[in-house]
Design a protein around this motif. Structure first.
Motif: not given
Length: 160
Positions: A85, A88, A91, A93, A96-97
């Motif tokens: 979280e 993400e 910013d 991503p 996060a992936r």
């Protein structure tokens, strides 16, 4: 540690991150691995807030790997959704992936231990205290207004 918390609260993430990292390394080297992963994660968070994203990712991964090596499945389950979280909200991503993929690999390697713990981003209570009553550590420090992707909302780890 309290000094690092004060620096963090004041928005001095670079200096706070250096202190958290030093504390994490010292804890790990002296065998006090109980606290080391969370110190690494806090250092990672500070690095990411100062745009040192690659360094932050290395620190976060190291903290998570300590948890895996010590078989602290509930802690992994607790911190991973919040880490995703935060990434993400910052910013980031792609990072996060990668953490989602890492978590899936951990579940696949340890299905009996991780299988009973449903992955639930955002399932952590938002009514937690903001500071530890014992040591004063921030448990859910607020992100500074205008932080990337936060809209001024908290983008913090919610405890450790």
């Amino acid at each position: 540690m309290q000094y690092a918390h004060q620096l963090y609260d004041q928005g001095n993430y670079l200096q706070a991150g250096s202190i958290y990292q030093e504390l994490a390394q010292a804890a790990e080297a002296s065998g006090r691995r109980q606290h080391a992963p969370f110190l690494y994660l806090q250092a990672a968070r500070c690095r990411m807030r100062t745009q040192q994203v690659d360094q932050g990712a290395v620190l976060a991964h190291h903290g998570l790997e300590i948890l895996v090596n010590d078989e602290r499945w509930e802690a992994i389950h607790r911190v991973t959704p919040q880490l995703i979280e935060d990434l993400e909200q910052y910013d980031l991503p792609d990072y996060a992936r990668k953490i989602r993929q890492w978590y899936a690999q951990i579940e696949a390697r340890h299905p009996k231990r991780m299988g009973n713990l449903p992955f639930a981003p955002g399932a952590v209570s938002l009514n937690l205290p903001t500071h530890c009553e014992g040591c004063g550590a921030p448990l859910r420090p607020a992100a500074p207004p205008g932080s990337p992707g936060t809209g001024g909302q908290s983008g913090a780890w919610r405890g450790s």
